[in-house]
Design a protein around this motif. Structure first.
Motif, PDB file in Angstrom:
ATOM      1  N   CYS A 168      95.436 -61.955 -86.625  1.00 41.45           N
ATOM      2  CA  CYS A 168      93.893 -62.394 -87.047  1.00 41.45           C
ATOM      3  C   CYS A 168      92.839 -62.070 -85.842  1.00 41.45           C
ATOM      4  CB  CYS A 168      93.609 -63.931 -87.694  1.00 41.45           C
ATOM      5  SG  CYS A 168      92.146 -64.186 -87.581  1.00 41.45           S
ATOM      6  N   ALA A 169      91.720 -61.427 -86.305  1.00 42.10           N
ATOM      7  CA  ALA A 169      90.768 -60.909 -85.393  1.00 42.10           C
ATOM      8  C   ALA A 169      89.940 -62.204 -84.915  1.00 42.10           C
ATOM      9  CB  ALA A 169      89.687 -59.933 -86.294  1.00 42.10           C
ATOM     10  N   GLY A 170      90.122 -63.462 -85.654  1.00 41.64           N
ATOM     11  CA  GLY A 170      89.485 -64.620 -85.072  1.00 41.64           C
ATOM     12  C   GLY A 170      90.241 -65.103 -84.090  1.00 41.64           C
ATOM     13  N   ARG A 171      91.665 -64.900 -84.070  1.00 39.15           N
ATOM     14  CA  ARG A 171      92.501 -65.309 -83.166  1.00 39.15           C
ATOM     15  C   ARG A 171      92.141 -64.387 -81.908  1.00 39.15           C
ATOM     16  NH1 ARG A 171      97.974 -67.402 -84.021  1.00 39.15           N
ATOM     17  NH2 ARG A 171      98.641 -66.144 -82.355  1.00 39.15           N
ATOM     18  N   GLN A 172      91.875 -63.193 -81.986  1.00 39.11           N
ATOM     19  CA  GLN A 172      91.807 -62.598 -81.036  1.00 39.11           C
ATOM     20  C   GLN A 172      90.228 -62.801 -80.170  1.00 39.11           C
ATOM     21  OE1 GLN A 172      89.683 -58.809 -81.604  1.00 39.11           O
ATOM     22  NE2 GLN A 172      90.884 -57.716 -80.296  1.00 39.11           N
ATOM     23  N   GLY A 173      89.261 -63.273 -80.948  1.00 45.50           N
ATOM     24  CA  GLY A 173      88.297 -63.764 -80.521  1.00 45.50           C
ATOM     25  C   GLY A 173      88.222 -64.904 -79.727  1.00 45.50           C
ATOM     26  N   LYS A 174      89.372 -65.799 -79.858  1.00 51.81           N
ATOM     27  CA  LYS A 174      89.509 -67.007 -79.153  1.00 51.81           C
ATOM     28  C   LYS A 174      90.225 -66.826 -77.869  1.00 51.81           C
ATOM     29  CE  LYS A 174      87.961 -69.835 -82.552  1.00 51.81           C
ATOM     30  NZ  LYS A 174      86.548 -70.676 -82.464  1.00 51.81           N
ATOM     31  N   LEU A 175      90.407 -65.462 -77.793  1.00 54.80           N
ATOM     32  CA  LEU A 175      91.009 -65.440 -76.163  1.00 54.80           C
ATOM     33  C   LEU A 175      90.106 -65.277 -75.123  1.00 54.80           C
ATOM     34  CD1 LEU A 175      94.011 -63.065 -77.704  1.00 54.80           C
ATOM     35  CD2 LEU A 175      94.579 -65.268 -76.666  1.00 54.80           C
ATOM     36  N   ASP A 176      90.281 -65.916 -74.038  1.00 57.01           N
ATOM     37  CA  ASP A 176      89.564 -65.578 -72.998  1.00 57.01           C
ATOM     38  C   ASP A 176      89.867 -64.125 -72.357  1.00 57.01           C
ATOM     39  OD1 ASP A 176      88.394 -68.097 -73.070  1.00 57.01           O
ATOM     40  OD2 ASP A 176      90.030 -68.973 -71.753  1.00 57.01           O
ATOM     41  N   ASN A 177      91.271 -63.705 -72.448  1.00 49.19           N
ATOM     42  CA  ASN A 177      91.678 -62.300 -71.944  1.00 49.19           C
ATOM     43  C   ASN A 177      92.631 -62.073 -73.247  1.00 49.19           C
ATOM     44  OD1 ASN A 177      92.449 -60.147 -70.614  1.00 49.19           O
ATOM     45  ND2 ASN A 177      94.053 -61.362 -69.438  1.00 49.19           N
ATOM     46  N   ILE A 178      91.983 -60.861 -73.695  1.00 49.51           N
ATOM     47  CA  ILE A 178      92.859 -60.389 -74.832  1.00 49.51           C
ATOM     48  C   ILE A 178      94.167 -60.025 -74.804  1.00 49.51           C
ATOM     49  CG2 ILE A 178      92.745 -58.480 -76.510  1.00 49.51           C
ATOM     50  CD1 ILE A 178      89.658 -58.423 -76.499  1.00 49.51           C
ATOM     51  N   GLU A 179      94.359 -59.726 -73.493  1.00 54.37           N
ATOM     52  CA  GLU A 179      95.739 -59.253 -72.911  1.00 54.37           C
ATOM     53  C   GLU A 179      96.897 -60.157 -73.156  1.00 54.37           C
ATOM     54  OE1 GLU A 179      96.933 -56.017 -72.500  1.00 54.37           O
ATOM     55  OE2 GLU A 179      94.835 -55.019 -72.703  1.00 54.37           O
ATOM     56  N   ASP A 180      96.363 -61.471 -72.869  1.00 59.75           N
ATOM     57  CA  ASP A 180      97.233 -62.493 -72.653  1.00 59.75           C
ATOM     58  C   ASP A 180      98.296 -62.925 -73.666  1.00 59.75           C
ATOM     59  OD1 ASP A 180      96.319 -63.021 -70.053  1.00 59.75           O
ATOM     60  OD2 ASP A 180      94.795 -64.825 -70.722  1.00 59.75           O
ATOM     61  N   GLU A 181      97.695 -62.686 -75.095  1.00 64.74           N
ATOM     62  CA  GLU A 181      98.523 -62.790 -76.325  1.00 64.74           C
ATOM     63  C   GLU A 181      99.415 -61.756 -76.259  1.00 64.74           C
ATOM     64  OE1 GLU A 181      96.904 -62.038 -80.069  1.00 64.74           O
ATOM     65  OE2 GLU A 181      97.980 -63.522 -81.081  1.00 64.74           O
ATOM     66  N   LEU A 182      99.396 -60.569 -76.127  1.00 66.39           N
ATOM     67  CA  LEU A 182     100.100 -59.547 -76.056  1.00 66.39           C
ATOM     68  C   LEU A 182     101.382 -59.702 -74.991  1.00 66.39           C
ATOM     69  CD1 LEU A 182     101.127 -56.748 -76.948  1.00 66.39           C
ATOM     70  CD2 LEU A 182      99.649 -55.619 -75.553  1.00 66.39           C
ATOM     71  N   THR A 183     100.866 -59.988 -73.653  1.00 66.33           N
ATOM     72  CA  THR A 183     101.605 -60.437 -72.716  1.00 66.33           C
ATOM     73  C   THR A 183     102.900 -61.357 -73.324  1.00 66.33           C
ATOM     74  OG1 THR A 183     100.088 -59.957 -71.003  1.00 66.33           O
ATOM     75  CG2 THR A 183     102.025 -61.047 -70.180  1.00 66.33           C
ATOM     76  N   ALA A 184     102.243 -62.442 -74.002  1.00 69.21           N
ATOM     77  CA  ALA A 184     103.405 -63.483 -74.548  1.00 69.21           C
ATOM     78  C   ALA A 184     104.254 -62.909 -75.427  1.00 69.21           C
ATOM     79  CB  ALA A 184     102.639 -64.454 -75.276  1.00 69.21           C
ATOM     80  N   ILE A 185     103.770 -61.998 -76.320  1.00 70.79           N
ATOM     81  CA  ILE A 185     104.436 -61.361 -77.324  1.00 70.79           C
ATOM     82  C   ILE A 185     105.450 -60.328 -76.541  1.00 70.79           C
ATOM     83  CG2 ILE A 185     104.595 -59.530 -79.274  1.00 70.79           C
ATOM     84  CD1 ILE A 185     101.747 -60.660 -79.988  1.00 70.79           C
TER      85      ILE A 185
END
Lengths: 352, 354
Positions: free
Chosen positions: A288-305
């Motif tokens: 979800c783009a909305g989830r992306q918008g909540k990230l302080d650092n966009i890369e953090d979610e990808l790093t977790a994945i």
């Protein structure tokens, strides 16, 4: 006199012939089928991305990189997730991709960005997923004129529901089927919460337990496009069916705040990976783009994945305006595998 | 004990949003930063105004037909502490008026205090309008309205301000419709100038209270220039990284003109229309993407009418959130003894209201 009549008849026939020729040229083939999958045949799935303010160049570079990664085999399908502003640039991206691959196998949608092992991409970028090998087959369908472009949920919810259910069932019904169908990927100009209506229609045809994933196209004004065989459509939906002797496992997670977005992505990826009992060969993630918008650092979610799936299994991710997959909600129908929702990341692991 | 605060009493502060106080506890519902129908998480801020630690339960009641979770939250606060409590909207619908009434019940032991507040969807949809003074491209915005009364010559008459915004990859757009008696254009020797002043900052930005601290916002001033061939102007009053002491200095506006901005100011009937496009290059701390939460606020300068109209006040910020470093002074604007509220009210960049 008879000469004049003959002339008139000839002209009429000529005009009719020209019309028929033109009509056949304009007619859109709304389905696509690759050759069938062979049991035990090879499967190659790769991902390539590029960002460039020159949209054609971005498309061409991503496609060239994908071509190189895929090797010599011919491709069954290329799935495109692009993030450029405006129709003109989007057309250029398509041209760039189709300068490398045949138009007939190019499908996809306009997104808010994409992600994969190479990183996160937002503005002026494109990611491609290439599918090839005689062990995997694809078919695709296009449903035009969903009829919801000018309707709003506040004023026209009932009408939207009717039209999207019809669109969803029409889309699923026209998608060429095989006995070894495994996964349908829907990309549609029908964002959350409308995507549930479209899915309802598709599930009327496929059943509620059939694995379906996908995402809704970018809903920014002037960007709501899906792509079918290299052509641009709005107010439309496409479906891509993947078939073969492989398995899929799906998992979805919802989150609306930075820390939870990161942790839920890891949890979702972990669940999908753990439920895949065979060897994973690809991961799809409609986010979800909305989830992306909540990230302080966009890369953090990808790093977790990537912490869960690693760097070897090709990951194709897209930021969408609605997601299809297993809903992470309290009141969930246990008989339904996939739902159309928002604020989710939907993982699909393909394994064999 | 159960008390329902008289709504009229709350509305004396503002029409749209109102900070509310129960004994020792103040609460404020934040505005939605995306349309509520998309099911966002929203927050209620709770502040302990007392001298001792306290534990309260906060129970919101969103508009009829909505679903949210959890039903309530318990929170313990030290003296002066503020906490932000998340509530997830699971089912909601957007309304054209863009006003959403919320009732917040504060439960403290056996005491219950119920308060009413109205919030808005404070969000800029993605769009590319033309800044041409025709104002025909704004139907896809999510306008919010606030009213203000008082001021030097208004005799208590309420005046309306309607604010619409858009964004795209390169620009932040603002369209303010200001109801006022007369438009005073910008002239060097003018005693009165009408203007719109607004600020943009990242979500995490705060306004410090020391003059030597660095600004975390970008702030702009829009004025009408008047005359047949006058070109309306946009000034950038402060940039991120500048010392906050700048806010208190009287500076020549001419040196602060933002040449890359586009602006059109028009007077139609009793409404002054301000339309502008600010390049994101002038707001380098915000990365414009869908779903991005930012901070925004606006002041309307109506010197012969209401005086300064402050969105921060209308949005229900607490009186403690007045900060003289939150806005840049400029001449000949008339500044009241109490400084305006903080220039950082929750706001969002969304995709579309449809």
């Amino acid at each position: 006199m008879s000469g004049k009549i003959r002339m008139a008849k000839t002209l009429s026939i000529l005009a009719l012939s020209i019309c028929l020729l033109l009509m056949s040229g304009c007619a859109v083939n709304e389905t696509y089928v690759s050759s069938d999958a062979e049991e035990g045949g090879s499967i190659t799935i790769r991902v390539a991305s590029a960002d460039n303010t020159d949209a054609f160049e971005a498309g061409r570079r991503a496609a060239s990189a994908l071509r190189e990664k895929m090797g010599s085999g011919s491709l069954n399908a290329v799935v495109l997730a692009e993030c450029f502003e405006g129709r003109a640039q989007k057309k250029e991206v398509l041209k760039g991709v189709c300068a490398v691959f045949p138009k007939d196998i190019v499908f996809g949608f306009s997104t808010y960005g994409s992600f994969g092992q190479e990183g996160c991409f937002d503005l002026d970028s494109v990611s491609l997923l290439g599918i090839s090998g005689d062990g995997i087959a694809t078919s695709a369908a296009l449903q035009q004129n969903l009829g919801i472009a000018d309707l709003t949920m506040e004023e026209n919810e009932a009408e939207i529901a009717v039209r999207l259910r019809a669109g969803g069932s029409g889309l699923a019904a026209k998608t060429p089927r095989r006995d070894d169908d495994r996964l349908m990927v829907i990309m549609a100009d029908a964002h959350s919460p409308k995507n549930q209506f479209l899915l309802d229609g598709a599930q009327e045809v496929l059943g509620k337990d059939f694995p379906i994933t996908g995402g809704s196209a970018n809903k920014n004004a002037g960007q709501t496009f899906v792509y079918f065989q290299g052509r641009i459509y709005t107010d439309a939906a496409i479906a891509l069916m993947l078939s073969g002797d492989f398995d899929v496992s799906l998992a979805g997670r919802q989150a609306k705040e930075n820390d939870k977005v990161i942790s839920s992505a890891a949890e979702g990826a972990d669940e999908a990976m753990k439920n895949m009992r065979l060897k994973p060969f690809s991961v799809l993630a409609f986010n979800c783009a909305g989830r992306q918008g909540k990230l302080d650092n966009i890369e953090d979610e990808l790093t977790a994945i990537k912490g869960v799936i690693g760097n070897e299994i090709p990951l194709f991710g897209a930021y969408c305006a609605g997601e299809i997959g297993p809903a992470d909600v309290a009141e969930k129908n246990p008989d339904t595998l996939s739902s159309g929702v928002g604020w989710h990341v939907m993982f699909t692991v393909l394994g064999r | 004990m159960y008390r329902l605060w008289p709504l009229a009493m709350l509305n004396c502060i503002a029409v749209v949003g109102t900070a509310i106080s129960a004994p020792n506890v103040a609460v404020r519902a934040e505005n939605f930063t995306v349309p509520p129908a998309t099911g966002p998480t929203t927050h209620i801020q709770v502040r302990n105004t007392g001298a001792a630690e306290c534990t309260v339960t906060i129970e919101p009641e969103f508009p009829e037909g909505w679903q949210w979770t959890p039903a309530n939250r318990e929170v313990t606060l030290a003296s002066g502490e503020v906490k932000s409590l998340p509530f997830t909207i699971e089912k909601a619908s957007d309304v054209k008026s863009n006003e959403y009434p919320i009732e917040i019940t504060i439960i403290q032991g056996a005491d219950k205090t119920s308060c009413q507040q109205s919030v808005v969807c404070a969000s800029a949809p993605y769009f590319k309008p033309k800044i041409d003074g025709k104002f025909s491209d704004w139907s896809d915005a999510i306008p919010f309205t606030f009213t203000a009364a008082g001021g030097p010559a208004s005799s208590g008459v309420e005046r309306k301000t309607i604010v619409s915004t858009y964004w795209n990859k390169r620009y932040f757009y603002l369209y303010a419709q200001v109801e006022e008696e007369k438009l005073y254009s910008y002239k060097k020797s003018a005693a009165w100038v009408d203007a719109v002043q607004f600020a943009l900052a990242p979500r995490t930005a705060v306004t410090a209270s020391e003059a030597q601290a660095k600004a975390q916002r970008s702030e702009f001033l829009l004025v009408d220039v008047g005359g047949m061939f006058g070109k309306d102007k946009c000034f950038q009053l402060i940039k991120p990284g500048q010392e906050l002491s700048v806010t208190q200095r009287q500076r020549s506006l001419e040196t602060l003109q933002l040449k890359d901005a586009q602006i059109a100011v028009k007077r139609q009937g009793k409404i002054t229309h301000y339309e502008c496009a600010i390049p994101f290059s002038a707001v380098p701390t915000i990365r414009p993407t869908v779903g991005r939460e930012i901070r925004f606020s606006i002041l309307v300068h109506d010197p012969d009418g209401t005086g300064i109209r402050d969105w921060g006040k209308a949005a229900g910020l607490w009186p403690e959130q007045r900060n003289r470093f939150a806005w840049c002074k400029w001449s000949p604007a008339k500044w009241p003894a109490d400084p305006p509220y903080d220039s950082k009210v929750e706001f969002g960049l969304c995709s579309s209201k449809h």
